[in-house]
Motif scaffolding. Structure first.
Motif, mmCIF file in Angstrom:
data_model
loop_
_atom_site.group_PDB
_atom_site.id
_atom_site.type_symbol
_atom_site.label_atom_id
_atom_site.label_comp_id
_atom_site.label_asym_id
_atom_site.label_seq_id
_atom_site.Cartn_x
_atom_site.Cartn_y
_atom_site.Cartn_z
ATOM 1 N N LEU A 136 52.325 -8.785 -30.638
ATOM 2 C CA LEU A 136 53.418 -7.835 -30.752
ATOM 3 C C LEU A 136 53.732 -7.245 -29.388
ATOM 4 C CD1 LEU A 136 52.351 -6.018 -34.038
ATOM 5 C CD2 LEU A 136 53.978 -7.903 -33.767
ATOM 6 N N LYS A 137 54.988 -7.351 -28.993
ATOM 7 C CA LYS A 137 55.440 -6.712 -27.761
ATOM 8 C C LYS A 137 55.996 -5.338 -28.129
ATOM 9 C CE LYS A 137 58.823 -6.979 -24.039
ATOM 10 N NZ LYS A 137 60.095 -7.591 -23.586
ATOM 11 N N TRP A 138 55.300 -4.304 -27.713
ATOM 12 C CA TRP A 138 55.736 -2.942 -27.977
ATOM 13 C C TRP A 138 57.157 -2.763 -27.449
ATOM 14 C CZ3 TRP A 138 57.577 1.058 -25.067
ATOM 15 C CH2 TRP A 138 57.439 2.358 -25.564
ATOM 16 N N PRO A 139 58.084 -2.125 -28.154
ATOM 17 C CA PRO A 139 57.862 -1.495 -29.466
ATOM 18 C C PRO A 139 58.405 -2.286 -30.654
ATOM 19 C CG PRO A 139 59.858 -0.606 -28.503
ATOM 20 C CD PRO A 139 59.348 -1.648 -27.532
ATOM 21 N N ASN A 140 58.977 -3.501 -30.438
ATOM 22 C CA ASN A 140 59.660 -4.088 -31.599
ATOM 23 C C ASN A 140 59.805 -5.605 -31.610
ATOM 24 O OD1 ASN A 140 61.581 -3.828 -29.425
ATOM 25 N ND2 ASN A 140 63.191 -4.305 -30.889
ATOM 26 N N GLU A 237 44.324 -1.255 -34.372
ATOM 27 C CA GLU A 237 44.847 -2.559 -34.786
ATOM 28 C C GLU A 237 45.853 -3.094 -33.765
ATOM 29 O OE1 GLU A 237 46.917 -4.607 -38.745
ATOM 30 O OE2 GLU A 237 46.621 -2.433 -38.653
ATOM 31 N N MET A 238 46.738 -2.238 -33.301
ATOM 32 C CA MET A 238 47.751 -2.662 -32.341
ATOM 33 C C MET A 238 47.131 -3.110 -31.022
ATOM 34 S SD MET A 238 51.048 -2.717 -33.075
ATOM 35 C CE MET A 238 51.771 -2.490 -31.447
ATOM 36 N N ARG A 239 46.058 -2.469 -30.608
ATOM 37 C CA ARG A 239 45.442 -2.832 -29.331
ATOM 38 C C ARG A 239 44.982 -4.287 -29.334
ATOM 39 N NH1 ARG A 239 43.611 1.112 -25.752
ATOM 40 N NH2 ARG A 239 41.803 -0.169 -25.260
ATOM 41 N N HIS A 240 44.608 -4.806 -30.493
ATOM 42 C CA HIS A 240 44.121 -6.187 -30.580
ATOM 43 C C HIS A 240 45.249 -7.210 -30.512
ATOM 44 C CE1 HIS A 240 39.902 -5.316 -31.274
ATOM 45 N NE2 HIS A 240 40.239 -4.434 -32.188
ATOM 46 N N VAL A 241 46.455 -6.805 -30.867
ATOM 47 C CA VAL A 241 47.566 -7.770 -30.918
ATOM 48 C C VAL A 241 48.699 -7.396 -29.979
ATOM 49 C CG1 VAL A 241 47.065 -8.521 -33.271
ATOM 50 C CG2 VAL A 241 48.596 -6.566 -32.906
ATOM 51 N N CYS A 242 48.491 -6.381 -29.132
ATOM 52 C CA CYS A 242 49.562 -5.889 -28.265
ATOM 53 C C CYS A 242 49.682 -6.763 -27.018
ATOM 54 C CB CYS A 242 49.302 -4.442 -27.876
ATOM 55 S SG CYS A 242 50.680 -3.698 -26.955
ATOM 56 N N TRP A 243 50.786 -7.466 -26.913
ATOM 57 C CA TRP A 243 51.059 -8.363 -25.780
ATOM 58 C C TRP A 243 51.202 -7.593 -24.481
ATOM 59 C CZ3 TRP A 243 55.332 -9.024 -22.507
ATOM 60 C CH2 TRP A 243 55.391 -10.235 -21.808
ATOM 61 N N MET A 244 51.507 -6.302 -24.549
ATOM 62 C CA MET A 244 51.835 -5.519 -23.366
ATOM 63 C C MET A 244 50.635 -5.129 -22.521
ATOM 64 S SD MET A 244 55.028 -5.240 -23.972
ATOM 65 C CE MET A 244 55.411 -4.139 -22.635
ATOM 66 N N MET A 245 49.465 -5.015 -23.123
ATOM 67 C CA MET A 245 48.329 -4.418 -22.438
ATOM 68 C C MET A 245 47.960 -5.191 -21.167
ATOM 69 S SD MET A 245 47.858 -1.817 -24.267
ATOM 70 C CE MET A 245 46.441 -1.245 -23.364
ATOM 71 N N GLY A 261 55.651 -0.767 -13.572
ATOM 72 C CA GLY A 261 54.219 -0.597 -13.418
ATOM 73 C C GLY A 261 53.427 -1.364 -14.456
ATOM 74 N N GLU A 262 52.124 -1.115 -14.477
ATOM 75 C CA GLU A 262 51.197 -1.801 -15.373
ATOM 76 C C GLU A 262 50.942 -0.970 -16.623
ATOM 77 O OE1 GLU A 262 46.512 -3.273 -15.532
ATOM 78 O OE2 GLU A 262 47.339 -2.334 -13.712
ATOM 79 N N VAL A 263 51.031 -1.610 -17.788
ATOM 80 C CA VAL A 263 50.713 -0.930 -19.046
ATOM 81 C C VAL A 263 49.199 -0.795 -19.148
ATOM 82 C CG1 VAL A 263 50.870 -0.998 -21.553
ATOM 83 C CG2 VAL A 263 52.776 -1.825 -20.160
ATOM 84 N N ILE A 264 48.712 0.436 -19.236
ATOM 85 C CA ILE A 264 47.264 0.665 -19.232
ATOM 86 C C ILE A 264 46.739 1.251 -20.534
ATOM 87 C CG2 ILE A 264 47.156 0.910 -16.717
ATOM 88 C CD1 ILE A 264 47.022 3.971 -17.150
ATOM 89 N N ALA A 265 47.633 1.723 -21.417
ATOM 90 C CA ALA A 265 47.130 2.335 -22.651
ATOM 91 C C ALA A 265 48.219 2.415 -23.709
ATOM 92 C CB ALA A 265 46.590 3.736 -22.374
ATOM 93 N N LEU A 266 47.770 2.353 -24.958
ATOM 94 C CA LEU A 266 48.596 2.700 -26.115
ATOM 95 C C LEU A 266 48.057 4.023 -26.610
ATOM 96 C CD1 LEU A 266 50.756 1.887 -28.251
ATOM 97 C CD2 LEU A 266 48.892 0.818 -29.539
ATOM 98 N N ASN A 267 48.900 5.041 -26.672
ATOM 99 C CA ASN A 267 48.450 6.407 -26.874
ATOM 100 C C ASN A 267 48.460 6.844 -28.338
ATOM 101 O OD1 ASN A 267 48.207 6.678 -24.009
ATOM 102 N ND2 ASN A 267 50.435 6.934 -23.925
ATOM 103 N N ASP A 268 47.917 8.041 -28.590
ATOM 104 C CA ASP A 268 47.778 8.553 -29.957
ATOM 105 C C ASP A 268 49.115 8.709 -30.670
ATOM 106 O OD1 ASP A 268 45.038 8.675 -29.676
ATOM 107 O OD2 ASP A 268 44.989 10.814 -29.198
#
Length: 293
Positions: A136-140, A237-245, A261-268
């Motif tokens: 999944l590429k955040w956000p859609n 769950e998203m962290r495991h399938v997030c293409w952006m990280m 810049g570099e994507v370093i985190a998916l936040n709360d």
């Protein structure tokens, strides 16, 4: 010119057994726009059994004006694509809570991933490449091998005369049977190029849409019952399938500015953190990003 393929409505037998209402037509301008019109006309199912969420499905073989986020267009082809919109209801308290409402867009994405993987298993198909995996590429967006296979749109709309609830509208599109020379861009791919054997398009659509209804309903019911708990689970769950990280991205924001810049985190709150070249960290919400490359 649309296509030499015949435009036809899908029967959706499995979906009709699961959804509360199904509108399936040969063609229309936009299923998402039709959802808005049906809400205005009072044609969306808003009640189900106690504790269960209603889901109305709107789908068409071909869309003439399938606008997605910020006016960009989704290209469909008769007999080759999937385009569907799913409408349910959520409490106003969740819809307006900025600490959790960003996860609604992630639920739209995760439901599409659930639906696609479940439908592939249902029809006994297998990836051509052992390394094939959906991300999944955040956000859609839904990616396969770093190429766009499909995408989602999530929108919250008012319910006239019902201040305590909001309509939640998810739209999903997939490239199913498009060969490489029919894809809209070089950055796109299709299911038939990565997985097989696949059933006829109507059967495949039915499997995917039915699975989407099941996943959407289950995920939303859990989210409504415990939004903060589920937000934490969705983040994991998203962290495991997030293409952006870990990737370097260019974000064009709706205010006209840009972030590189570099994507370093998916936040709360379902935002992403981007570390820019000067070492600063910028949090970006899906609602403020117009284009992400």
């Amino acid at each position: 010119m649309i296509s030499l393929l015949k435009v036809a409505a899908s029967e959706l037998e499995h979906t009709r057994r699961i959804a509360d209402k199904v509108v399936s037509v040969a063609d229309m301008d936009s299923t998402h726009a039709e959802a808005r019109r049906m809400l205005e006309r009072g044609e969306i199912v808003l009640e189900r059994g106690e504790g269960e969420l209603p889901v109305t499905v709107i789908t068409a073989d071909y869309l003439s004006n399938a606008l997605v986020r910020f006016g960009r267009q989704w290209i469909t082809a008769p007999g080759r694509s999937l385009s569907a919109t799913f409408v349910s209801v959520i409490p106003e308290t969740i819809a307006d809570d900025e600490m959790v409402n960003g996860w609604l867009a992630m639920i739209a994405e995760l439901s599409l991933l659930d639906a696609l993987e479940g439908a592939i298993d249902d029809c006994g198909a297998r990836p051509f490449d052992d390394e094939c995996g959906f991300q999944l590429k955040w956000p859609n967006d839904l990616y396969c091998h770093g190429l766009k296979l499909g995408g989602t749109v999530a929108e919250v709309m008012p319910l006239h005369g019902d201040p305590d609830r909001r309509a939640l509208v998810f739209s999903a599109g997939l490239n199913l049977f498009m060969p490489a020379d029919h894809l809209p861009t070089a950055q796109a791919t299709s299911l038939q190029m990565n997985v097989g054997p696949l059933p006829p398009v109507d059967a495949l659509r039915d499997l995917i849409i039915a699975r989407y209804v099941e996943s959407m309903r289950s995920r939303l019911e859990a989210f409504i019952a415990a939004p903060l708990v589920q937000a934490g689970r969705l983040r994991a769950e998203m962290r495991h399938v997030c293409w952006m990280m870990g990737r370097t991205v260019d974000a064009q924001l709706i205010d006209g500015s840009a972030v590189h810049g570099e994507v370093i985190a998916l936040n709360d709150d379902a935002s992403i953190s981007v570390r820019t070249g000067d070492g600063a960290v910028r949090a970006l919400l899906a609602s403020e990003v117009g284009l992400l490359q």
